[in-house]
Design a protein around this motif. Structure first.
Motif, mmCIF file in Angstrom:
data_model
loop_
_atom_site.group_PDB
_atom_site.id
_atom_site.type_symbol
_atom_site.label_atom_id
_atom_site.label_comp_id
_atom_site.label_asym_id
_atom_site.label_seq_id
_atom_site.Cartn_x
_atom_site.Cartn_y
_atom_site.Cartn_z
ATOM 1 N N CYS A 94 0.846 -1.191 0.000
ATOM 2 C CA CYS A 94 0.000 0.000 0.000
ATOM 3 C C CYS A 94 0.890 1.254 0.000
ATOM 4 C CB CYS A 94 -0.881 -0.036 1.248
ATOM 5 S SG CYS A 94 -1.577 1.560 1.665
ATOM 6 N N TYR A 133 0.326 4.139 1.203
ATOM 7 C CA TYR A 133 0.267 4.957 2.419
ATOM 8 C C TYR A 133 1.056 4.388 3.595
ATOM 9 C CZ TYR A 133 -3.406 7.605 0.169
ATOM 10 O OH TYR A 133 -4.113 8.386 -0.702
ATOM 11 N N CYS A 134 1.252 3.078 3.607
ATOM 12 C CA CYS A 134 1.864 2.504 4.811
ATOM 13 C C CYS A 134 3.086 1.652 4.494
ATOM 14 C CB CYS A 134 0.830 1.708 5.590
ATOM 15 S SG CYS A 134 -0.010 0.509 4.551
ATOM 16 N N PRO A 159 -2.199 1.663 -4.726
ATOM 17 C CA PRO A 159 -2.803 2.784 -4.004
ATOM 18 C C PRO A 159 -3.381 2.345 -2.655
ATOM 19 C CG PRO A 159 -4.096 2.238 -5.965
ATOM 20 C CD PRO A 159 -2.834 1.428 -6.026
ATOM 21 N N CYS A 160 -3.741 1.080 -2.573
ATOM 22 C CA CYS A 160 -4.317 0.467 -1.360
ATOM 23 C C CYS A 160 -4.278 -1.029 -1.612
ATOM 24 C CB CYS A 160 -5.762 0.945 -1.187
ATOM 25 S SG CYS A 160 -6.734 0.022 0.033
ATOM 26 N N THR A 161 -4.111 -1.837 -0.561
ATOM 27 C CA THR A 161 -4.104 -3.286 -0.801
ATOM 28 C C THR A 161 -5.471 -3.767 -1.285
ATOM 29 O OG1 THR A 161 -4.557 -3.690 1.534
ATOM 30 C CG2 THR A 161 -2.246 -3.837 0.817
ATOM 31 N N GLY A 177 -0.348 -4.036 3.960
ATOM 32 C CA GLY A 177 -1.285 -2.916 3.995
ATOM 33 C C GLY A 177 -1.272 -2.209 5.329
ATOM 34 N N CYS A 178 -2.124 -1.203 5.420
ATOM 35 C CA CYS A 178 -2.248 -0.407 6.639
ATOM 36 C C CYS A 178 -2.727 -1.273 7.805
ATOM 37 C CB CYS A 178 -3.259 0.718 6.427
ATOM 38 S SG CYS A 178 -2.767 1.902 5.147
ATOM 39 N N CYS A 203 -7.078 1.786 7.147
ATOM 40 C CA CYS A 203 -7.055 1.857 5.685
ATOM 41 C C CYS A 203 -7.697 3.168 5.226
ATOM 42 C CB CYS A 203 -7.801 0.659 5.091
ATOM 43 S SG CYS A 203 -8.010 0.752 3.301
ATOM 44 N N HIS A 204 -7.028 3.861 4.305
ATOM 45 C CA HIS A 204 -7.537 5.137 3.809
ATOM 46 C C HIS A 204 -8.792 4.964 2.965
ATOM 47 C CE1 HIS A 204 -3.641 6.287 5.245
ATOM 48 N NE2 HIS A 204 -3.815 7.538 4.893
ATOM 49 N N TYR A 205 -9.064 3.727 2.576
ATOM 50 C CA TYR A 205 -10.270 3.440 1.787
ATOM 51 C C TYR A 205 -11.206 2.525 2.588
ATOM 52 C CZ TYR A 205 -7.420 5.532 -1.805
ATOM 53 O OH TYR A 205 -6.631 6.413 -2.513
ATOM 54 N N ASN A 223 -7.980 -3.040 3.276
ATOM 55 C CA ASN A 223 -7.083 -4.084 3.782
ATOM 56 C C ASN A 223 -7.858 -5.331 4.243
ATOM 57 O OD1 ASN A 223 -8.070 -2.713 5.981
ATOM 58 N ND2 ASN A 223 -6.077 -2.233 6.881
HETATM 59 FE FE1 FES Z 1 -3.371 1.231 3.003
HETATM 60 FE FE2 FES Z 1 -5.858 0.648 2.181
HETATM 61 S S1 FES Z 1 -4.892 2.566 2.162
HETATM 62 S S2 FES Z 1 -4.331 -0.706 2.919
#
Ligand code: FES
Length: 132
Positions: free
Chosen positions: A7, A9-10, A35-37, A60-61, A66-68, A72
């Motif tokens: 991911c 972000y993390c 962008p995200c898992t 992932g986060c 999770c930003h979404y 995750n």
């Molecule tokens: Fe990091 Fe969804 S934004 S796992």
């Protein structure tokens, strides 16, 4: 070779931090930034193995961060599904694993890569990799 779907972000940031802090970890990991898992598709995982990966990490986060929202959690479900598919085609389910970490966890990234590397070394090279 280990493919790590990370991911943005993390885990990707954690890997970057580990590099900045010069934390040592096994070198045989190739990072693919998502962008995200939650963007992880099981087909991506199967493609990685088909193209010679011995192991796949999905990082992932932290759960709940999770930003979404649910990305995750969706990724974890897909990883579990991928494990069943691997088993059906004769590969060890331990060749894929999900990790959760924050961007500040450079050490956790290094530990995760080390754990995955040890697991894959224990299992040996993927039989699909020899064909790739
Ligand atoms: Fe990091 Fe969804 S934004 S796992």
């Amino acid at each position: 070779m280990i493919i790590a779907f990370c991911c943005h972000y993390c885990a990707y940031a954690a890997a970057d931090l580990a590099g900045s802090l010069r934390i040592q970890y096994p070198p045989g990991v190739s990072v693919v930034k998502l962008p995200c898992t939650g963007k992880l598709d099981v087909q991506l995982v199967l493609d990685a193995f088909e193209h010679g990966a011995d192991g796949v990490m999905v990082a992932g986060c932290m759960e709940g961060d999770c930003h979404y929202q649910q990305g995750n959690f969706n990724a974890r479900r897909r990883v579990n599904y991928a494990k069943t598919l691997l088993q059906r085609i004769g590969l060890e389910p331990d060749r894929i694993r999900m990790f959760n970490m924050s961007s500040a966890m450079g050490k956790k990234w290094a530990d995760a890569v080390t754990e995955m590397d040890e697991t894959v070394r224990g299992l040996g090279p993927s039989p699909l990799g020899r064909r790739a």
